[in-house]
Design a protein around this motif. Sequence first.
Motif, PDB file in Angstrom:
ATOM      1  N   GLY A  42       0.952  -0.989   0.013  1.00 25.77           N
ATOM      2  CA  GLY A  42      -0.050  -0.092   0.073  1.00 25.77           C
ATOM      3  C   GLY A  42       0.864   1.289  -0.019  1.00 25.77           C
ATOM      4  N   ALA A  43       1.929   1.118   1.018  1.00 31.03           N
ATOM      5  CA  ALA A  43       2.758   2.362   0.886  1.00 31.03           C
ATOM      6  C   ALA A  43       3.565   2.671  -0.373  1.00 31.03           C
ATOM      7  CB  ALA A  43       3.868   2.356   1.966  1.00 31.03           C
ATOM      8  N   LEU A  44       3.854   1.735  -1.081  1.00 25.77           N
ATOM      9  CA  LEU A  44       4.683   1.436  -2.361  1.00 25.77           C
ATOM     10  C   LEU A  44       3.683   2.176  -3.558  1.00 25.77           C
ATOM     11  CD1 LEU A  44       7.263   0.951  -3.678  1.00 25.77           C
ATOM     12  CD2 LEU A  44       6.391  -1.121  -4.279  1.00 25.77           C
ATOM     13  N   LEU A  45       2.521   1.837  -3.463  1.00 25.44           N
ATOM     14  CA  LEU A  45       1.671   2.137  -4.560  1.00 25.44           C
ATOM     15  C   LEU A  45       1.216   3.859  -4.234  1.00 25.44           C
ATOM     16  CD1 LEU A  45      -0.877  -1.088  -4.746  1.00 25.44           C
ATOM     17  CD2 LEU A  45       0.762   0.092  -6.641  1.00 25.44           C
ATOM     18  N   LEU A  46       1.024   3.913  -2.921  1.00 27.80           N
ATOM     19  CA  LEU A  46       0.713   5.405  -2.757  1.00 27.80           C
ATOM     20  C   LEU A  46       2.011   6.294  -2.887  1.00 27.80           C
ATOM     21  CD1 LEU A  46      -1.467   7.513  -1.321  1.00 27.80           C
ATOM     22  CD2 LEU A  46      -0.161   6.730   0.915  1.00 27.80           C
ATOM     23  N   ILE A  47       2.879   5.951  -2.662  1.00 27.38           N
ATOM     24  CA  ILE A  47       4.122   6.860  -3.199  1.00 27.38           C
ATOM     25  C   ILE A  47       4.364   6.870  -4.516  1.00 27.38           C
ATOM     26  CG2 ILE A  47       6.911   7.002  -3.037  1.00 27.38           C
ATOM     27  CD1 ILE A  47       6.549   5.683  -0.224  1.00 27.38           C
ATOM     28  N   THR A  48       4.249   5.949  -5.174  1.00 27.88           N
ATOM     29  CA  THR A  48       4.271   5.814  -6.590  1.00 27.88           C
ATOM     30  C   THR A  48       3.034   6.634  -7.414  1.00 27.88           C
ATOM     31  OG1 THR A  48       5.149   3.552  -6.688  1.00 27.88           O
ATOM     32  CG2 THR A  48       4.222   4.456  -8.767  1.00 27.88           C
ATOM     33  N   GLY A  49       2.014   6.649  -6.781  1.00 27.00           N
ATOM     34  CA  GLY A  49       0.857   7.575  -7.159  1.00 27.00           C
ATOM     35  C   GLY A  49       1.231   8.930  -6.915  1.00 27.00           C
ATOM     36  N   ILE A  50       1.573   9.260  -5.925  1.00 29.72           N
ATOM     37  CA  ILE A  50       1.780  10.696  -5.457  1.00 29.72           C
ATOM     38  C   ILE A  50       2.789  11.319  -6.453  1.00 29.72           C
ATOM     39  CG2 ILE A  50       2.961  12.147  -3.738  1.00 29.72           C
ATOM     40  CD1 ILE A  50       1.522  10.225  -1.570  1.00 29.72           C
ATOM     41  N   VAL A  51       3.977  10.425  -6.623  1.00 26.39           N
ATOM     42  CA  VAL A  51       5.044  10.964  -7.593  1.00 26.39           C
ATOM     43  C   VAL A  51       4.339  11.138  -8.964  1.00 26.39           C
ATOM     44  CG1 VAL A  51       7.090  10.102  -8.620  1.00 26.39           C
ATOM     45  CG2 VAL A  51       6.938   9.679  -6.337  1.00 26.39           C
ATOM     46  N   TYR A  52       3.729  10.199  -9.547  1.00 30.10           N
ATOM     47  CA  TYR A  52       2.895  10.501 -10.847  1.00 30.10           C
ATOM     48  C   TYR A  52       2.010  11.787 -10.551  1.00 30.10           C
ATOM     49  CZ  TYR A  52       3.284   6.098 -13.494  1.00 30.10           C
ATOM     50  OH  TYR A  52       3.697   5.138 -14.308  1.00 30.10           O
ATOM     51  N   ILE A  53       1.201  11.974  -9.605  1.00 34.26           N
ATOM     52  CA  ILE A  53       0.274  13.256  -9.568  1.00 34.26           C
ATOM     53  C   ILE A  53       1.288  14.396  -9.324  1.00 34.26           C
ATOM     54  CG2 ILE A  53      -1.137  14.349  -7.880  1.00 34.26           C
ATOM     55  CD1 ILE A  53      -2.270  11.544  -7.040  1.00 34.26           C
ATOM     56  N   LEU A  54       2.258  14.553  -8.331  1.00 34.20           N
ATOM     57  CA  LEU A  54       3.156  15.510  -8.504  1.00 34.20           C
ATOM     58  C   LEU A  54       3.950  15.711  -9.892  1.00 34.20           C
ATOM     59  CD1 LEU A  54       5.250  15.136  -5.012  1.00 34.20           C
ATOM     60  CD2 LEU A  54       3.040  16.583  -5.766  1.00 34.20           C
ATOM     61  N   GLY A  55       4.334  14.774 -10.650  1.00 31.18           N
ATOM     62  CA  GLY A  55       4.920  14.969 -11.877  1.00 31.18           C
ATOM     63  C   GLY A  55       4.044  15.605 -12.804  1.00 31.18           C
ATOM     64  N   TRP A  56       2.722  15.380 -12.682  1.00 26.73           N
ATOM     65  CA  TRP A  56       1.585  15.836 -13.577  1.00 26.73           C
ATOM     66  C   TRP A  56       1.610  17.467 -13.215  1.00 26.73           C
ATOM     67  CZ3 TRP A  56      -2.967  18.552 -12.922  1.00 26.73           C
ATOM     68  CH2 TRP A  56      -3.715  18.913 -13.990  1.00 26.73           C
ATOM     69  N   PHE A  57       1.460  17.843 -12.137  1.00 29.87           N
ATOM     70  CA  PHE A  57       1.418  19.264 -11.662  1.00 29.87           C
ATOM     71  C   PHE A  57       2.649  19.953 -11.948  1.00 29.87           C
ATOM     72  CE2 PHE A  57      -1.926  17.895  -8.467  1.00 29.87           C
ATOM     73  CZ  PHE A  57      -2.815  19.086  -8.717  1.00 29.87           C
TER      74      PHE A  57
END
Length: 193
Positions: A42-57
């Motif tokens: 869960g932590a790994l997926l959450l961190i990966t998702g946040i990295v994708y989101i921050l990359g989009w911003f």
Amino acid sequence: MNSILQEQRRSSIAAALITILLGTVLIFWPDRSIRFLCSMLGALLLITGIVYILGWFARRRDGFPIYALIPGVVLAALGLWLLAIPQSVVALIQYICGAVILFHGVIDLQSAIALMKMRIRRSWVELLLALATVGLAVVIFLNPFGTVEALVMLMGWVLVFDGGSDLWIVFRLSRAVRQAQKNIIESESRELD
């Protein structure tokens, strides 16, 4: 050829020992081990998702499309879901564990058949071990237990059994191959005499 067999033997032994270790962890800490695995995933997926989101911003001013945000949102949501409700993933772990054990059982069946073709004494023992491994995988798939903890402990015991039977079969196969090589060398030396 010998180096390939030795490398395969080493990797089989390492995999069996890891299987036994993982099974032991599941036996003694069934609840904690599942929660730990789910938390890590869960932590790994959450961190990966946040990295994708921050990359989009960071790239949205460059005209980065909004749909590029979707993978990040999905991964972050999956990560939060696993962190919040780890019990929902146990079914997935059950089927993955069952599939891995079934795969090991099929490989053990192939090894047992190879031993039988080599006419190795008591090769029926390996055949029984392989059939037991396949049968235990089916039990994991069917999950006759009502609790998650009992299922996880069963998976642990089955992993320990699977690792132990793998070690036994690797030992027997290695011995049979060495004996066959020795017989070939002896028959060649007799032909030369």
